[in-house]
Scaffold this motif. Sequence first.
Motif, PDB file in Angstrom:
ATOM      1  N   ARG A  58       0.839  -1.209   0.000  1.00 53.67           N
ATOM      2  CA  ARG A  58       0.000   0.000   0.000  1.00 53.67           C
ATOM      3  C   ARG A  58       0.874   1.259   0.000  1.00 53.67           C
ATOM      4  NH1 ARG A  58      -5.158   0.855   0.337  1.00 53.67           N
ATOM      5  NH2 ARG A  58      -5.638  -1.279   0.912  1.00 53.67           N
ATOM      6  N   THR A  59       1.972   1.233   0.745  1.00 47.90           N
ATOM      7  CA  THR A  59       2.899   2.369   0.765  1.00 47.90           C
ATOM      8  C   THR A  59       3.507   2.588  -0.616  1.00 47.90           C
ATOM      9  OG1 THR A  59       3.392   2.041   3.110  1.00 47.90           O
ATOM     10  CG2 THR A  59       5.025   3.263   1.822  1.00 47.90           C
ATOM     11  N   MET A  60       3.905   1.499  -1.271  1.00 52.19           N
ATOM     12  CA  MET A  60       4.472   1.607  -2.615  1.00 52.19           C
ATOM     13  C   MET A  60       3.425   2.146  -3.591  1.00 52.19           C
ATOM     14  SD  MET A  60       7.641   0.820  -2.459  1.00 52.19           S
ATOM     15  CE  MET A  60       8.198   0.262  -4.063  1.00 52.19           C
ATOM     16  N   TRP A  61       2.183   1.688  -3.462  1.00 57.79           N
ATOM     17  CA  TRP A  61       1.093   2.170  -4.315  1.00 57.79           C
ATOM     18  C   TRP A  61       0.886   3.676  -4.103  1.00 57.79           C
ATOM     19  CZ3 TRP A  61      -3.915   4.006  -3.108  1.00 57.79           C
ATOM     20  CH2 TRP A  61      -4.799   4.075  -4.179  1.00 57.79           C
ATOM     21  N   ASP A  62       0.878   4.103  -2.844  1.00 57.71           N
ATOM     22  CA  ASP A  62       0.724   5.530  -2.535  1.00 57.71           C
ATOM     23  C   ASP A  62       1.850   6.355  -3.156  1.00 57.71           C
ATOM     24  OD1 ASP A  62      -1.637   5.289  -1.070  1.00 57.71           O
ATOM     25  OD2 ASP A  62      -0.587   5.107   0.850  1.00 57.71           O
ATOM     26  N   THR A  63       3.076   5.855  -3.054  1.00 53.44           N
ATOM     27  CA  THR A  63       4.228   6.546  -3.639  1.00 53.44           C
ATOM     28  C   THR A  63       4.085   6.632  -5.149  1.00 53.44           C
ATOM     29  OG1 THR A  63       5.658   5.798  -1.838  1.00 53.44           O
ATOM     30  CG2 THR A  63       6.752   6.503  -3.878  1.00 53.44           C
ATOM     31  N   ALA A  64       3.662   5.537  -5.768  1.00 54.39           N
ATOM     32  CA  ALA A  64       3.472   5.517  -7.223  1.00 54.39           C
ATOM     33  C   ALA A  64       2.388   6.508  -7.647  1.00 54.39           C
ATOM     34  CB  ALA A  64       3.124   4.110  -7.691  1.00 54.39           C
ATOM     35  N   ARG A  65       1.326   6.615  -6.885  1.00 54.65           N
ATOM     36  CA  ARG A  65       0.258   7.567  -7.207  1.00 54.65           C
ATOM     37  C   ARG A  65       0.786   9.008  -7.121  1.00 54.65           C
ATOM     38  NH1 ARG A  65      -4.838   6.826  -8.721  1.00 54.65           N
ATOM     39  NH2 ARG A  65      -5.520   8.244  -7.123  1.00 54.65           N
ATOM     40  N   HIS A  66       1.633   9.264  -6.141  1.00 50.37           N
ATOM     41  CA  HIS A  66       2.239  10.587  -6.008  1.00 50.37           C
ATOM     42  C   HIS A  66       3.117  10.884  -7.233  1.00 50.37           C
ATOM     43  CE1 HIS A  66       3.973  14.090  -4.060  1.00 50.37           C
ATOM     44  NE2 HIS A  66       5.167  13.616  -4.370  1.00 50.37           N
ATOM     45  N   ILE A  67       3.911   9.917  -7.637  1.00 53.78           N
ATOM     46  CA  ILE A  67       4.749  10.070  -8.829  1.00 53.78           C
ATOM     47  C   ILE A  67       3.881  10.341 -10.051  1.00 53.78           C
ATOM     48  CG2 ILE A  67       6.261   8.813 -10.427  1.00 53.78           C
ATOM     49  CD1 ILE A  67       7.435   7.395  -7.919  1.00 53.78           C
ATOM     50  N   GLU A  68       2.793   9.601 -10.189  1.00 59.17           N
ATOM     51  CA  GLU A  68       1.902   9.789 -11.332  1.00 59.17           C
ATOM     52  C   GLU A  68       1.367  11.220 -11.374  1.00 59.17           C
ATOM     53  OE1 GLU A  68      -2.077   7.848 -13.369  1.00 59.17           O
ATOM     54  OE2 GLU A  68      -1.729   7.539 -11.230  1.00 59.17           O
ATOM     55  N   ARG A  69       0.963  11.747 -10.232  1.00 56.67           N
ATOM     56  CA  ARG A  69       0.420  13.116 -10.191  1.00 56.67           C
ATOM     57  C   ARG A  69       1.488  14.153 -10.530  1.00 56.67           C
ATOM     58  NH1 ARG A  69      -2.445  10.731  -5.961  1.00 56.67           N
ATOM     59  NH2 ARG A  69      -0.977  11.502  -4.403  1.00 56.67           N
ATOM     60  N   GLU A  70       2.757  13.862 -10.198  1.00 55.78           N
ATOM     61  CA  GLU A  70       3.841  14.780 -10.560  1.00 55.78           C
ATOM     62  C   GLU A  70       4.066  14.781 -12.072  1.00 55.78           C
ATOM     63  OE1 GLU A  70       7.249  13.492  -8.401  1.00 55.78           O
ATOM     64  OE2 GLU A  70       6.603  14.428  -6.525  1.00 55.78           O
ATOM     65  N   ILE A  71       3.992  13.610 -12.673  1.00 50.85           N
ATOM     66  CA  ILE A  71       4.251  13.477 -14.107  1.00 50.85           C
ATOM     67  C   ILE A  71       3.067  13.956 -14.926  1.00 50.85           C
ATOM     68  CG2 ILE A  71       4.610  11.769 -15.944  1.00 50.85           C
ATOM     69  CD1 ILE A  71       6.211  10.156 -13.863  1.00 50.85           C
ATOM     70  N   LEU A  72       1.869  13.632 -14.478  1.00 53.41           N
ATOM     71  CA  LEU A  72       0.677  13.950 -15.252  1.00 53.41           C
ATOM     72  C   LEU A  72      -0.449  14.356 -14.300  1.00 53.41           C
ATOM     73  CD1 LEU A  72      -0.425  13.900 -18.186  1.00 53.41           C
ATOM     74  CD2 LEU A  72      -1.236  11.599 -17.712  1.00 53.41           C
ATOM     75  N   PRO A  73      -0.496  15.633 -13.935  1.00 56.51           N
ATOM     76  CA  PRO A  73      -1.574  16.069 -13.036  1.00 56.51           C
ATOM     77  C   PRO A  73      -2.942  15.723 -13.625  1.00 56.51           C
ATOM     78  CG  PRO A  73       0.053  17.811 -13.334  1.00 56.51           C
ATOM     79  CD  PRO A  73       0.377  16.728 -14.328  1.00 56.51           C
ATOM     80  N   ASP A  74      -3.869  15.349 -12.764  1.00 56.23           N
ATOM     81  CA  ASP A  74      -5.201  14.946 -13.228  1.00 56.23           C
ATOM     82  C   ASP A  74      -5.898  16.117 -13.913  1.00 56.23           C
ATOM     83  OD1 ASP A  74      -7.318  13.318 -13.740  1.00 56.23           O
ATOM     84  OD2 ASP A  74      -7.998  13.167 -11.678  1.00 56.23           O
ATOM     85  N   ASP A  75      -6.450  15.835 -15.061  1.00 59.94           N
ATOM     86  CA  ASP A  75      -7.186  16.822 -15.845  1.00 59.94           C
ATOM     87  C   ASP A  75      -8.523  16.174 -16.189  1.00 59.94           C
ATOM     88  OD1 ASP A  75      -8.356  18.040 -18.130  1.00 59.94           O
ATOM     89  OD2 ASP A  75      -6.426  18.916 -18.674  1.00 59.94           O
ATOM     90  N   PRO A  76      -9.619  16.652 -15.602  1.00 60.34           N
ATOM     91  CA  PRO A  76     -10.922  16.013 -15.831  1.00 60.34           C
ATOM     92  C   PRO A  76     -11.310  15.918 -17.310  1.00 60.34           C
ATOM     93  CG  PRO A  76     -11.070  17.585 -14.035  1.00 60.34           C
ATOM     94  CD  PRO A  76      -9.706  17.763 -14.647  1.00 60.34           C
ATOM     95  N   ASP A  77     -10.986  16.939 -18.091  1.00 55.67           N
ATOM     96  CA  ASP A  77     -11.331  16.899 -19.513  1.00 55.67           C
ATOM     97  C   ASP A  77     -10.534  15.825 -20.246  1.00 55.67           C
ATOM     98  OD1 ASP A  77     -13.161  18.963 -19.168  1.00 55.67           O
ATOM     99  OD2 ASP A  77     -11.689  20.510 -19.690  1.00 55.67           O
ATOM    100  N   LEU A  78      -9.227  15.750 -19.946  1.00 50.54           N
ATOM    101  CA  LEU A  78      -8.390  14.716 -20.566  1.00 50.54           C
ATOM    102  C   LEU A  78      -8.863  13.331 -20.132  1.00 50.54           C
ATOM    103  CD1 LEU A  78      -5.986  13.816 -22.259  1.00 50.54           C
ATOM    104  CD2 LEU A  78      -4.533  14.186 -20.236  1.00 50.54           C
ATOM    105  N   ARG A  79      -9.165  13.178 -18.846  1.00 49.68           N
ATOM    106  CA  ARG A  79      -9.651  11.892 -18.325  1.00 49.68           C
ATOM    107  C   ARG A  79     -10.929  11.474 -19.048  1.00 49.68           C
ATOM    108  NH1 ARG A  79      -8.958   8.684 -14.029  1.00 49.68           N
ATOM    109  NH2 ARG A  79      -7.414  10.040 -13.078  1.00 49.68           N
ATOM    110  N   ALA A  80     -11.845  12.395 -19.228  1.00 53.18           N
ATOM    111  CA  ALA A  80     -13.113  12.092 -19.903  1.00 53.18           C
ATOM    112  C   ALA A  80     -12.874  11.708 -21.360  1.00 53.18           C
ATOM    113  CB  ALA A  80     -14.065  13.279 -19.812  1.00 53.18           C
ATOM    114  N   ALA A  81     -12.002  12.453 -22.048  1.00 56.21           N
ATOM    115  CA  ALA A  81     -11.717  12.157 -23.453  1.00 56.21           C
ATOM    116  C   ALA A  81     -11.063  10.788 -23.600  1.00 56.21           C
ATOM    117  CB  ALA A  81     -10.824  13.241 -24.055  1.00 56.21           C
ATOM    118  N   LEU A  82     -10.109  10.470 -22.748  1.00 57.66           N
ATOM    119  CA  LEU A  82      -9.447   9.159 -22.818  1.00 57.66           C
ATOM    120  C   LEU A  82     -10.431   8.041 -22.469  1.00 57.66           C
ATOM    121  CD1 LEU A  82      -6.008  10.064 -21.211  1.00 57.66           C
ATOM    122  CD2 LEU A  82      -6.499   9.660 -23.633  1.00 57.66           C
ATOM    123  N   GLY A  83     -11.297   8.289 -21.505  1.00 52.43           N
ATOM    124  CA  GLY A  83     -12.324   7.306 -21.156  1.00 52.43           C
ATOM    125  C   GLY A  83     -13.234   7.004 -22.333  1.00 52.43           C
ATOM    126  N   ARG A  84     -13.599   8.049 -23.059  1.00 53.27           N
ATOM    127  CA  ARG A  84     -14.450   7.841 -24.254  1.00 53.27           C
ATOM    128  C   ARG A  84     -13.714   7.019 -25.301  1.00 53.27           C
ATOM    129  NH1 ARG A  84     -15.655  13.229 -23.106  1.00 53.27           N
ATOM    130  NH2 ARG A  84     -14.289  13.979 -24.768  1.00 53.27           N
TER     131      ARG A  84
END
Length: 132
Positions: A101-127
């Motif tokens: 769980r600690t490693m997962w949390d660290t990975a999520r932090h890394i992901e947000r540094e590399i690619l901050p969440d963008d609701p519009d991008l998330r929606a487009a990729l989901g589609r």
Amino acid sequence: MDDAPAEWPLGRLLAAAARSVERDWDERLRAIGLPHAALIALDIVIRTGPTGADTLARTARVQPQTMSRTLERLERDGMIERGPHPADRRRRVVTVTEHGRTMWDTARHIEREILPDDPDLRAALGRILHRS
């Protein structure tokens, strides 16, 4: 001829962006000892709860043998535990350890540094994925 990304066909732009993000993310995950495939397995178990390897493979869309190797590494590195299924002793259930769980949390932090969440991008990729 101008080869600015803004002029590229959308497919080329999406593929190039995905490769760029994945290279950076994979490099940073490797630095903490967490291969991308292992992160996918951890993410599934954390989001869905304890489950079997067959379900993990199906959800991750990989072959059971591939998932088995990933789980072996995760177990060896202390990020998961595999124990008997409560209803069927022939099966085993994968659970995430505190270290996992600690490693997962660290990975999520890394992901947000590399690619901050963008609701519009998330929606487009989901589609896009929904159409597949």
